[in-house]
Scaffold this active site. Structure first.
Site, PDB file in Angstrom:
ATOM      1  N   ASP A  10      -6.942  -8.222  -3.178  1.00  0.00           N
ATOM      2  CA  ASP A  10      -5.845  -7.319  -2.824  1.00  0.00           C
ATOM      3  C   ASP A  10      -6.284  -5.914  -3.212  1.00  0.00           C
ATOM      4  O   ASP A  10      -7.306  -5.734  -3.886  1.00  0.00           O
ATOM      5  CB  ASP A  10      -4.560  -7.705  -3.573  1.00  0.00           C
ATOM      6  CG  ASP A  10      -3.410  -6.763  -3.247  1.00  0.00           C
ATOM      7  OD1 ASP A  10      -3.225  -6.419  -2.062  1.00  0.00           O
ATOM      8  OD2 ASP A  10      -2.703  -6.318  -4.181  1.00  0.00           O
ATOM      9  N   SER A  11      -5.498  -4.938  -2.822  1.00  0.00           N
ATOM     10  CA  SER A  11      -5.813  -3.562  -3.206  1.00  0.00           C
ATOM     11  C   SER A  11      -5.592  -3.325  -4.706  1.00  0.00           C
ATOM     12  O   SER A  11      -6.074  -2.339  -5.252  1.00  0.00           O
ATOM     13  CB  SER A  11      -4.929  -2.595  -2.409  1.00  0.00           C
ATOM     14  OG  SER A  11      -3.572  -2.875  -2.670  1.00  0.00           O
ATOM     15  N   CYS A  73      -2.957  -9.747   0.719  1.00  0.00           N
ATOM     16  CA  CYS A  73      -2.606  -8.353   0.995  1.00  0.00           C
ATOM     17  C   CYS A  73      -2.029  -8.282   2.406  1.00  0.00           C
ATOM     18  O   CYS A  73      -2.732  -8.585   3.381  1.00  0.00           O
ATOM     19  CB  CYS A  73      -3.873  -7.496   0.890  1.00  0.00           C
ATOM     20  SG  CYS A  73      -3.608  -5.775   1.314  1.00  0.00           S
ATOM     21  N   GLU A 151       2.196  -0.592  -9.471  1.00  0.00           N
ATOM     22  CA  GLU A 151       0.908  -0.273 -10.106  1.00  0.00           C
ATOM     23  C   GLU A 151       1.104   0.535 -11.389  1.00  0.00           C
ATOM     24  O   GLU A 151       0.251   0.541 -12.266  1.00  0.00           O
ATOM     25  CB  GLU A 151       0.001   0.496  -9.130  1.00  0.00           C
ATOM     26  CG  GLU A 151      -0.510  -0.333  -7.959  1.00  0.00           C
ATOM     27  CD  GLU A 151      -1.555  -1.395  -8.346  1.00  0.00           C
ATOM     28  OE1 GLU A 151      -2.350  -1.141  -9.270  1.00  0.00           O
ATOM     29  OE2 GLU A 151      -1.553  -2.479  -7.728  1.00  0.00           O
ATOM     30  N   CYS A 185       4.467  -7.466   1.698  1.00  0.00           N
ATOM     31  CA  CYS A 185       3.378  -6.893   0.912  1.00  0.00           C
ATOM     32  C   CYS A 185       3.378  -7.695  -0.388  1.00  0.00           C
ATOM     33  O   CYS A 185       4.449  -7.950  -0.953  1.00  0.00           O
ATOM     34  CB  CYS A 185       3.668  -5.419   0.640  1.00  0.00           C
ATOM     35  SG  CYS A 185       2.672  -4.694  -0.677  1.00  0.00           S
ATOM     36  N   HIS A 187       2.647  -6.972  -3.289  1.00  0.00           N
ATOM     37  CA  HIS A 187       3.185  -6.305  -4.478  1.00  0.00           C
ATOM     38  C   HIS A 187       4.694  -6.547  -4.611  1.00  0.00           C
ATOM     39  O   HIS A 187       5.239  -6.491  -5.708  1.00  0.00           O
ATOM     40  CB  HIS A 187       2.971  -4.785  -4.395  1.00  0.00           C
ATOM     41  CG  HIS A 187       1.595  -4.324  -4.783  1.00  0.00           C
ATOM     42  ND1 HIS A 187       0.496  -4.533  -3.998  1.00  0.00           N
ATOM     43  CD2 HIS A 187       1.155  -3.650  -5.871  1.00  0.00           C
ATOM     44  CE1 HIS A 187      -0.569  -3.992  -4.592  1.00  0.00           C
ATOM     45  NE2 HIS A 187      -0.193  -3.448  -5.725  1.00  0.00           N
TER      46      HIS A 187
HETATM   47  N1  DGL Z   1      -0.503  -5.720  -1.787  1.00  0.00           N
HETATM   48  C1  DGL Z   1      -0.847  -4.915  -0.637  1.00  0.00           C
HETATM   49  C2  DGL Z   1      -0.152  -5.447   0.581  1.00  0.00           C
HETATM   50  O1  DGL Z   1       0.187  -6.621   0.551  1.00  0.00           O
HETATM   51  C3  DGL Z   1      -0.599  -3.484  -0.984  1.00  0.00           C
HETATM   52  C4  DGL Z   1      -1.240  -2.541  -0.059  1.00  0.00           C
HETATM   53  C5  DGL Z   1      -1.449  -1.185  -0.587  1.00  0.00           C
HETATM   54  O2  DGL Z   1      -2.333  -1.044  -1.407  1.00  0.00           O
HETATM   55  O3  DGL Z   1      -0.790  -0.270  -0.105  1.00  0.00           O
HETATM   56  O4  DGL Z   1       0.045  -4.814   1.564  1.00  0.00           O
END
Ligand code: DGL
Length: 270
Positions: A10-11, A73, A151, A185, A187
């Protein structure tokens, strides 16, 4: 039977919502997680950039001999749906498993989708749901402040800032009368309690991390790749920037001490 690890990326912290569920659903599997904390967020970047990042993330995991890759992600799953064809191991993103559940669970056919701007602009969830059932109505909302909130550790349902931002983004979907919301997402499941408080008990929130973890198990089973050993698996965590913040928030979210358990790599090498 295959004892190699499942590779998850993931990011940043979001993919931990999938890892948490994998640890429950498949406790004997080994997991290698990469969070691209040096380049988060992905969701407001161009398609080309997101695709390049995703390929590097996957390459890092492949170098570690993973048996399957999970793009935990929503953004990568939405803008790089063809990633699978370049990997040579089974793959899943989060769009397919979450849409499948939403289509099965919604009673009134009104589904809300929340995600990053890149995800919402791609209409990935909306297209998949409407293709499967043209009678369903899909209402989309991007929530660009949710990823930075998570974050930076703003994850408490009672935090005033969290509540205000949730209200700002979720009001439209509430007024539209959706009975199901895809947390599109990874997150966002970390903010699930706050979102549930605002939407109320009658609205089902579909946790992208959970659905993706369950679907991963299904794919492994179908491919004869489950690890059937009777010992607990291990989980290794890597990030592309300083691990401190990740360790702190991951400890809270996974309810286990992550201090000193996260390593930094240079993702540009992959
Ligand atoms: N967890 C990522 C997602 O599902 C976050 C993406 C991001 O970094 O903006 O989209």
């Amino acid at each position: 039977m295959n004892k190699n690890a499942i590779g998850v990326f993931d990011s940043g912290l979001g993919g931990l919502s999938a890892v948490k569920q994998m640890l429950n659903a498949m406790p004997n599997e080994n997991i290698i997680y990469f969070g691209d904390t040096g380049r988060v967020p992905y969701g407001n970047r161009s398609t080309d950039t997101i695709r390049r990042y995703a390929m590097q993330d996957a390459n890092f995991l492949l170098k570690n001999n993973v048996k399957m890759i999970v793009a935990a992600c929503g953004t990568v799953s939405s803008v790089a749906p063809d990633l699978e064809s370049q990997l040579g191991v089974p793959y899943t993103g989060v769009v397919l498993p979450t849409c499948h559940t939403a289509l099965n669970e919604s009673k009134n056919g009104k589904i809300g989708v929340i995600g990053t701007s890149a995800t919402i602009n791609s209409h990935s969830y909306k297209k998949r749901i409407e293709k499967k059932n043209p009678d369903f109505q899909v209402f989309e909302q991007d929530c660009p402040l949710f990823v930075p909130l998570v974050e930076n550790g703003f994850i408490d349902r009672d935090d005033q800032i969290v509540r205000l931002v949730v209200e700002k983004y979720m009001s439209g979907l509430k007024n539209a009368g959706v009975d199901t919301v895809i947390l599109g997402c990874t997150h966002y499941p970390i903010l699930k309690d706050a979102i549930a408080d605002f939407m109320g008990d009658d609205v089902l929130l579909i946790d992208s991390g959970k659905e993706t973890a369950l679907y991963t198990k299904k794919v492994l089973k179908e491919n004869g790749l489950l690890n059937n050993s009777d010992t607990y698996g291990t989980a290794q965590f890597y990030v592309s920037d300083t691990p401190d913040n990740f360790e702190k928030i991951a400890s809270l979210f996974l309810s286990k001490d992550m201090q000193g358990k996260v390593s930094r790599i240079n993702i540009e090498e992959y």
